[in-house]
Write a protein that holds these residues in place. Structure first.
Motif, short mmCIF file in Angstrom:
data_model
loop_
_atom_site.label_atom_id
_atom_site.label_comp_id
_atom_site.label_asym_id
_atom_site.label_seq_id
_atom_site.Cartn_x
_atom_site.Cartn_y
_atom_site.Cartn_z
N ALA A 101 0.84 -1.21 0.00
CA ALA A 101 0.00 0.00 0.00
C ALA A 101 0.87 1.25 0.00
CB ALA A 101 -0.93 0.00 1.21
N GLU A 102 1.98 1.19 0.71
CA GLU A 102 2.92 2.32 0.70
C GLU A 102 3.52 2.51 -0.69
OE1 GLU A 102 6.97 3.94 2.96
OE2 GLU A 102 6.05 2.03 3.57
N ASN A 103 3.89 1.40 -1.33
CA ASN A 103 4.43 1.48 -2.69
C ASN A 103 3.38 2.06 -3.65
OD1 ASN A 103 6.85 0.34 -1.87
ND2 ASN A 103 6.21 -1.75 -2.38
N LEU A 104 2.14 1.60 -3.48
CA LEU A 104 1.07 2.09 -4.35
C LEU A 104 0.80 3.57 -4.10
CD1 LEU A 104 -1.03 1.54 -6.49
CD2 LEU A 104 -2.57 0.70 -4.71
N TYR A 105 0.86 3.99 -2.85
CA TYR A 105 0.68 5.42 -2.54
C TYR A 105 1.76 6.26 -3.22
CZ TYR A 105 0.91 9.77 0.11
OH TYR A 105 0.97 11.09 0.45
N ILE B 246 -6.32 -4.31 -3.94
CA ILE B 246 -6.54 -2.88 -3.69
C ILE B 246 -6.94 -2.27 -5.02
CG2 ILE B 246 -5.53 -0.69 -2.97
CD1 ILE B 246 -3.60 -2.24 -1.19
N TYR B 247 -8.15 -1.74 -5.06
CA TYR B 247 -8.71 -1.24 -6.32
C TYR B 247 -9.11 0.23 -6.17
CZ TYR B 247 -11.93 -0.64 -10.25
OH TYR B 247 -12.58 -0.16 -11.37
N VAL B 248 -8.43 1.08 -6.93
CA VAL B 248 -8.69 2.52 -6.91
C VAL B 248 -9.12 2.94 -8.31
CG1 VAL B 248 -7.78 4.81 -6.38
CG2 VAL B 248 -6.91 2.81 -5.15
N ILE C 53 -6.66 10.26 -2.96
CA ILE C 53 -5.63 9.54 -2.20
C ILE C 53 -4.57 10.53 -1.71
CG2 ILE C 53 -3.86 7.76 -2.29
CD1 ILE C 53 -6.69 6.66 -2.50
N GLN C 54 -4.52 10.70 -0.38
CA GLN C 54 -3.56 11.64 0.21
C GLN C 54 -2.67 10.98 1.27
OE1 GLN C 54 -3.29 14.71 -1.02
NE2 GLN C 54 -5.03 14.30 -2.41
N SER C 55 -2.86 9.67 1.49
CA SER C 55 -2.06 8.98 2.50
C SER C 55 -2.10 7.48 2.25
CB SER C 55 -2.59 9.28 3.91
OG SER C 55 -3.88 8.70 4.07
N ILE C 56 -1.24 6.76 2.94
CA ILE C 56 -1.26 5.30 2.85
C ILE C 56 -2.57 4.75 3.40
CG2 ILE C 56 -0.10 3.18 3.60
CD1 ILE C 56 2.48 4.85 3.84
N GLU C 57 -3.07 5.40 4.44
CA GLU C 57 -4.35 4.98 5.03
C GLU C 57 -5.48 5.11 4.01
OE1 GLU C 57 -2.14 6.96 6.52
OE2 GLU C 57 -1.46 5.41 7.96
N ASP C 58 -5.42 6.14 3.18
CA ASP C 58 -6.43 6.31 2.14
C ASP C 58 -6.39 5.13 1.15
OD1 ASP C 58 -7.24 8.70 3.21
OD2 ASP C 58 -6.09 9.94 1.81
N VAL C 59 -5.18 4.69 0.81
CA VAL C 59 -5.02 3.57 -0.10
C VAL C 59 -5.67 2.31 0.49
CG1 VAL C 59 -3.38 2.00 -1.21
CG2 VAL C 59 -2.92 4.48 -1.17
N LEU C 60 -5.43 2.08 1.76
CA LEU C 60 -5.95 0.88 2.42
C LEU C 60 -7.48 0.88 2.52
CD1 LEU C 60 -3.24 0.48 5.20
CD2 LEU C 60 -3.69 -1.10 3.30
N GLU C 61 -8.09 2.05 2.39
CA GLU C 61 -9.55 2.13 2.39
C GLU C 61 -10.15 1.40 1.18
OE1 GLU C 61 -11.83 3.48 4.52
OE2 GLU C 61 -10.18 3.76 5.94
N TYR C 62 -9.33 1.19 0.14
CA TYR C 62 -9.80 0.55 -1.08
C TYR C 62 -9.40 -0.93 -1.15
CZ TYR C 62 -10.85 5.30 -2.50
OH TYR C 62 -11.37 6.57 -2.55
#
Length: 218
Positions: free
Chosen positions: A155-159, A195-197, A205-214
């Motif tokens: 998720a960090e890499n994706l962010y 993880i699908y955005v 998407i403004q944070s790693i936590e935002d990424v994990l929401e998906y």
């Protein structure tokens, strides 16, 4: 008997002479539409919908092979030349970014849905792929099985990748797949994690936590 055999052949493979006729029609149409020379690689026929089609490439880019067809039910010409260009451009633009942020990914796919240019194209000029963001899907298959710890790492890499896409004003759907998690016993199906955005959510998407929401599991 020979007539029956020919009819059966024609239903499946199309009329041989018509393949050539329609292929020539398509080639002429492409040259008039885009103002350049094209060549036929292979004439084709789809027995399911009765459409004659072909694989073509521009004289100046022989490696850029795309499909064009004539719709049987209304005679409309359809081609995926812009989609082929976009996929080439996307591959050039996205592959280095993915390699940078996911150095050990298993597989990368860039999918451009057919039909985008048919709905959006109005003239000879082919617009940039950034205007077709709803039709583009970047799929990254991760190299390891899912775990909560590994998901957070990816998720960090994706962010970091999404931040770069935001800077370059590139919007598209992104799927990050993990290898299936094994079921608790032999009777259970493996669990797929993703993880699908979407392109529309990318700007949020403004944070790693935002990424994990998906994050999804199914």
């Amino acid at each position: 008997m020979a007539g029956v055999i020919f009819l059966g052949y024609s239903l499946i493979y199309g009329m041989p002479f018509k393949k050539g006729v329609v292929a020539k029609e398509l080639e002429t149409h492409l040259e008039e539409k885009y103002g350049m020379d094209f060549h036929l690689q292979e004439a084709q026929y789809n027995f399911v919908d009765g459409n004659y089609s072909g694989l073509f490439y521009p004289e100046a880019q022989k490696e850029l092979v795309f499909r064009a067809e004539k719709w049987n039910w209304n005679g409309v010409y359809y081609d995926e030349y812009p989609e082929a260009i976009w996929k080439t451009q996307l591959t050039q633009d996205l592959t280095p970014l993915v390699n940078q942020h996911f150095p050990e990914y298993e597989e990368l796919q860039i999918i451009v849905s057919g039909g985008a240019s048919h709905e959006m194209q109005t003239g000879k000029e082919i617009f940039h792929y950034k205007e077709a963001q709803d039709y583009i899907h970047l799929v990254i298959n991760s190299s390891e099985k899912w775990s909560l710890e590994f998901e957070k790492k990816e998720a960090e890499n994706l962010y970091n990748l999404i931040q770069e896409l935001q800077k370059q004003n590139i919007a598209l759907d992104i799927s990050l797949y993990f290898n299936d998690e094994e079921g608790l016993n032999d009777s259970e199906k493996p669990v797929t994690h993703e993880i699908y955005v979407t392109s529309k959510d990318l700007a949020n998407i403004q944070s790693i936590e935002d990424v994990l929401e998906y994050s999804l599991a199914f």
